[in-house]
Design a protein around this motif. Structure first.
Motif, short mmCIF file in Angstrom:
data_model
loop_
_atom_site.label_atom_id
_atom_site.label_comp_id
_atom_site.label_asym_id
_atom_site.label_seq_id
_atom_site.Cartn_x
_atom_site.Cartn_y
_atom_site.Cartn_z
N GLU A 173 0.84 -1.21 0.00
CA GLU A 173 0.00 0.00 0.00
C GLU A 173 0.87 1.25 0.00
OE1 GLU A 173 -4.02 1.31 2.39
OE2 GLU A 173 -2.23 0.86 3.58
N ARG A 174 2.06 1.14 0.60
CA ARG A 174 2.98 2.28 0.63
C ARG A 174 3.38 2.73 -0.78
NH1 ARG A 174 7.77 2.32 2.40
NH2 ARG A 174 8.35 0.11 2.40
N TYR A 176 1.62 3.46 -3.09
CA TYR A 176 0.70 4.50 -3.54
C TYR A 176 0.61 5.68 -2.59
CZ TYR A 176 -0.47 0.47 -6.32
OH TYR A 176 -0.37 -0.61 -7.15
N THR A 177 0.53 5.40 -1.30
CA THR A 177 0.15 6.43 -0.33
C THR A 177 1.31 7.10 0.39
OG1 THR A 177 -0.09 4.75 1.41
CG2 THR A 177 -2.04 5.26 0.10
N GLN A 178 2.48 6.54 0.29
CA GLN A 178 3.63 7.07 1.04
C GLN A 178 4.03 8.45 0.52
OE1 GLN A 178 7.00 4.43 2.54
NE2 GLN A 178 7.89 5.28 0.68
N MET A 208 1.09 8.34 -5.73
CA MET A 208 0.17 9.48 -5.66
C MET A 208 0.95 10.79 -5.48
SD MET A 208 -2.89 8.03 -3.27
CE MET A 208 -3.91 6.63 -3.78
#
Length: 668
Positions: A173-174, A176-178, A208
C-alpha cells in the motif's frame, strides 16, 4: 423519420465508399493481418467506418506531433515554430524546451496514473480477498505470495498465508500512499542502479505523491526548467514501473496464478459461428476471471444450447486477453487495432470492456451488427453502450448478465456472419520465474545459463519489444519486421501487450520459429526448447522484464547496473500515454529505448538533447527514434554491441553452451 434515417445511412455508406476510393488506400495497405484485412474489406462493403478509415482521412496535427504547442492556460493555445524552435516563445515566455518538457511530463503522468490506478484496484481486491469479503477469488499461488513477501523484507517462516498476505498488503500500500521514503520494490533494483537514482534524487516516494507533484509542476508559472521537469518525469515513471505496474502483476499472479507456458491460438478464427461468442477486452484480469466462471456455468451452457448454439465460446482481446491467454490458454482474437474489425464478423454476441485502450468507435460498429457492447467499470462509460457494473464482491452478477444477453443476441442474430478462417498457434506465459526454471530446472533455477550464453556470444543481447499498434503505420508490420531482424542477429526478444499478439499472428512465438534466428540463438532455443520470442503477458507485465533484467545483473558477469547490460527496448507502433510512461521508466532504469511511428519532440532543441543523450551521461538509459523497422533494429544492435564492447565481450570467446554437466558442476 425511419425513411429519412435509412436514406441518411445509405448516403453515409456511399460517401464513405467514395472517400475510401478517392484516398487510394486499401485494407491491404493498412495491415499485414489477413483476418483484419478481410474484415476491413467487409466493413467497406457494409459502409462501416473504423479507426483505419479515420486515420486515413484525418491528418495528424504537425505542430502537436512535434510537441511545439502549449494549451495549459487560456492565454493560448500557443504555437511555436518547430522548424525554428527558438524564434519565439509562448505568451507567458515559455520556451520550446519548457513546453516540450511539460507536454512530455503530462503524458508520463497520465500513463503512470493508468497503471497506478490498475495496480491499486488489484491491491484493493487482494485486501478484500484476504479479509474474506470477496469470495469469488482466492489466493492461488502461495509460493509466489511468500516470494514477493520475502523480497520486501516480510518474514514468512512458520506464518499463516493470511498473516503473510495482510503484511504484504500493508507494505505494498505504501507504493501508492507514502509521502516520504522509498517505495517497497526498490529492494529488487540492482545496487548500482539504485545508487544512481539516489544520487540524482529520482527514487520514487509514493505514486500518488509523484503524479500529484508532476501535475503541479506543469501548471503555468511553476516549474520552467526542462531538466528539472524531466527529473520529476523519471521519478514518476519509476513509480509506475517499479510500483503500480509491478504491484498489479505480482498481485494478479498471487490471486490468479503465475503463468507458465501454454499453447494457445490467436486471431479471429478463434470465433465459432455456431457458438455464443463472448469477448472480454480491457486490462483488469479480475473481470475476465469471473467471466471464465460464467461461461463454464452448466445452467448458462444449457441456456445457450436451448437457444440453438453448441455452447459458449470465450475469447480475449488486448491486454486482459493476453493475461488469460498466458494463465489459462484462452484464445485471443487480436490486438488494439483489430477490436473494431472483429465486430464486423457479425459473430460477436457480446463484447464486455473495462478500462484502457477501449475505442469509443466500438459503440457505433457494434450497433451496425446488432452486437452488444457492455462497459463494466465505473471509470469507463461509453455513450451508446450499456453499462453493467462489476461489483468486486459479487462479480458474477455482472458477468452472468453479459452472458445471458449474449445468448439472447445469438438467438436473434440478424447480421451476416463472416469469420476469417485464420488462427495462429503459439506458446505464451513466460513469467520471469518460469524463465529461471526453464534455464536451470526445479533445483537449479538460475539466470546463469542466459548470462553465460550472452558472455560467450551465442546470444548477442536481449530486447524487450512491446507496446501498442498504431493506424498511422501499417498494422503489425513494424513489430514483425523489427523482431525478425533482431532474432536473425541472435537477440533474444521478450514481448508484452499488443506487440505479443502481432508476433504470435506471424508465427514467431513457436519453437519452430528458431529457424529464423541466427545460429547462436537458434542453438540455445533448440537446446532449451523455447521460441526465440518469449511472450510475457499484458502491457502492465512489462514489470516482468524489469525483474528479469535485475536478476541478470545480480547473476553476475554482465556489469553492475541495468545500464551496463547488452539490452535494448522498443515500442515500434506505440500510440498511448501509457507507452510514454513505460518507455521512460525503462530509460530511467538504464535501458536504451527506441520508439517508432512518431515521437513528441522538436529537433535541434536542448530538451531533445537531454532525452536522446543527456540522460545516458547521467548514468541512466537513453531515448531514440526511428520510423523504419530496419533502421530501428540497426540502432538497437549498435547499442547492444556498444555495451558488449564496454564489458569486454567483443573479443572472440569459446562458445560453450551451458549444458547439463555444467549445471551439475554449479550445483556441487
Amino acid at each position: 423519420m425511419e425513411k429519412k434515417e435509412k436514406k441518411a445511412a445509405v448516403e453515409k455508406k456511399d460517401k464513405k465508399a467514395a472517400e475510401s476510393k478517392s484516398s487510394g488506400i486499401t485494407p491491404k495497405d493498412m495491415t499485414i493481418c489477413k483476418a483484419t484485412e478481410q474484415m476491413l474489406e467487409k466493413a467497406k462493403r457494409d459502409g462501416v467506418e473504423t479507426a483505419f478509415d479515420r486515420a486515413a482521412s484525418m491528418k495528424a496535427c504537425p505542430i502537436g506531433a512535434d510537441s511545439a504547442c502549449c494549451k495549459h492556460c487560456s492565454m493560448g493555445p500557443c504555437r511555436l515554430n518547430a522548424k525554428d524552435p527558438y524564434s519565439k516563445v509562448g505568451v507567458c515566455g515559455a520556451t520550446i524546451d519548457t513546453i516540450q518538457a511539460r507536454n512530455f511530463a503530462r503524458m508520463v503522468a497520465s500513463g503512470a496514473s493508468a497503471h497506478t490506478d490498475h495496480g491499486m484496484s488489484m491491491l484493493d481486491v487482494f485486501r478484500e480477498v484476504v479479509h474474506g469479503k470477496i469470495k469469488d477469488y482466492k489466493i492461488k499461488d502461495t509460493v509466489k505470495l511468500e516470494q514477493v513477501a520475502r523480497s520486501v523484507g516480510i518474514e514468512t517462516e512458520g506464518r499463516s498465508v493470511e498473516d503473510i498476505a495482510m503484511d504484504l498488503y500493508h507494505e505494498l500500500e505504501r507504493t501508492y500512499t507514502q509521502v516520504e521514503g522509498e517505495i517497497p520494490f526498490v529492494s529488487r533494483v540492482p545496487e548500482k542502479t539504485l545508487e544512481t537514482w539516489r544520487k540524482l534524487g529520482i527514487v520514487p516516494r509514493g505514486a500518488m505523491r509523484e503524479i500529484m507533484e508532476i501535475m503541479h509542476r506543469t501548471h503555468i508559472g511553476v516549474d520552467q526548467h526542462y531538466e528539472n521537469i524531466v527529473k520529476q518525469c523519471s521519478r514518476t515513471a519509476l513509480s509506475d514501473g517499479w510500483g503500480g505496474s509491478m504491484v498489479a502483476t505480482e498481485i494478479s499472479d498471487i490471486l490468479f496464478g503465475t503463468p507458465t507456458p501454454v499453447q494457445a491460438d490467436v486471431n479471429m478464427g478463434c470465433l465459432k459461428e455456431d457458438y455464443v461468442n463472448v469477448i472480454v477486452h480491457g486490462h483488469e484480469p479480475n473481470m475476465f476471471e469471473s467471466m471464465l466462471a460464467s461461461v463454464n456455468d452448466p445452467a448458462l451452457i444449457e441456456a445457450a444450447k436451448e437457444a440453438g448454439a453448441k455452447g459458449i465460446n470465450l475469447v480475449g482481446m488486448c491486454c486482459s486477453g493476453a493475461e488469460v491467454l498466458s494463465r489459462h490458454g484462452v484464445p485471443h482474437a487480436g490486438n488494439f487495432m483489430s477490436t473494431e474489425a472483429i465486430l464486423v464478423t457479425g459473430a460477436v454476441d457480446a463484447m464486455a470492456v473495462d478500462v484502457q485502450c477501449i475505442k469509443q468507435g466500438l459503440s457505433s460498429v457494434a450497433k451496425c451488427y446488432n452486437s452488444y457492447l457492455f462497459t463494466t467499470n465505473p471509470r469507463c462509460h461509453i455513450e451508446g453502450a450499456e453499462h453493467i457494473e462489476l461489483v468486486e464482491d459479487k462479480p458474477r452478477e455482472c458477468t452472468d448478465e453479459v452472458v445471458v444477453k449474449a445468448i439472447a443476441r445469438y438467438k436473434n442474430r440478424t447480421a451476416q456472419v463472416e469469420i476469417p478462417n485464420i488462427s495462429n498457434p503459439g506458446i505464451h506465459g513466460f513469467s520471469h520465474e518460469y524463465i529461471q526454471y526453464m534455464l536451470g530446472g526445479s533445483f537449479r533455477a538460475s539466470y546463469k545459463p542466459l548470462n553465460d550464453n550472452i558472455i560467450n556470444g551465442r546470444i548477442r543481447g536481449i530486447a524487450g519489444v512491446v507496446g501498442c499498434c498504431n493506424p498511422r503505420v501499417k498494422h503489425d508490420w513494424v513489430h514483425v519486421e523489427l523482431v525478425k531482424e533482431l532474432i536473425k542477429n541472435d537477440v533474444l526478444v521478450l514481448q508484452t501487450g499488443c506487440s505479443q499478439i502481432s508476433l504470435a499472428k506471424a508465427g514467431l512465438l513457436t519453437p519452430e520459429a528458431a529457424h529464423l534466428a541466427g545460429d547462436g540463438l537458434k542453438e540455445v532455443c533448440e537446446t532449451v526448447g523455447c521460441p526465440p520470442v518469449l511472450g510475457l503477458g499484458s502491457c502492465v507485465d512489462n514489470s516482468r522484464i524489469l525483474i528479469a533484467t535485475s536478476e541478470v545483473v545480480k547473476e553476475g558477469g554482465l556489469g553492475e547496473s541495468i545500464a551496463d547490460l547488452p539490452a535494448a527496448g522498443a515500442a515500434p507502433e506505440w500510440m498511448s500515454e501509457k507507452a510514454i510512461s513505460i518507455g521512460h521508466y525503462f530509460v530511467a532504469s538504464g535501458v536504451y529505448t527506441i520508439f517508432g511511428a512518431t515521437f513528441p519532440i522538436t529537433d535541434n532543441t536542448k530538451f531533445k538533447d537531454l532525452l536522446f543523450s543527456g540522460l545516458e551521461d547521467q548514468g541512466l538509459g537513453t531515448w531514440d527514434f526511428a520510423a523504419d523497422p530496419y533502421e530501428m533494429a540497426k540502432k538497437m544492435l549498435a547499442h547492444i554491441d556498444k555495451r558488449r564492447k564496454a564489458l569486454g565481450l567483443d573479443k572472440s570467446r569459446e562458445r560453450v553452451l551451458f549444458d547439463m554437466a555444467a549445471r551439475r558442476e554449479m550445483a556441487a
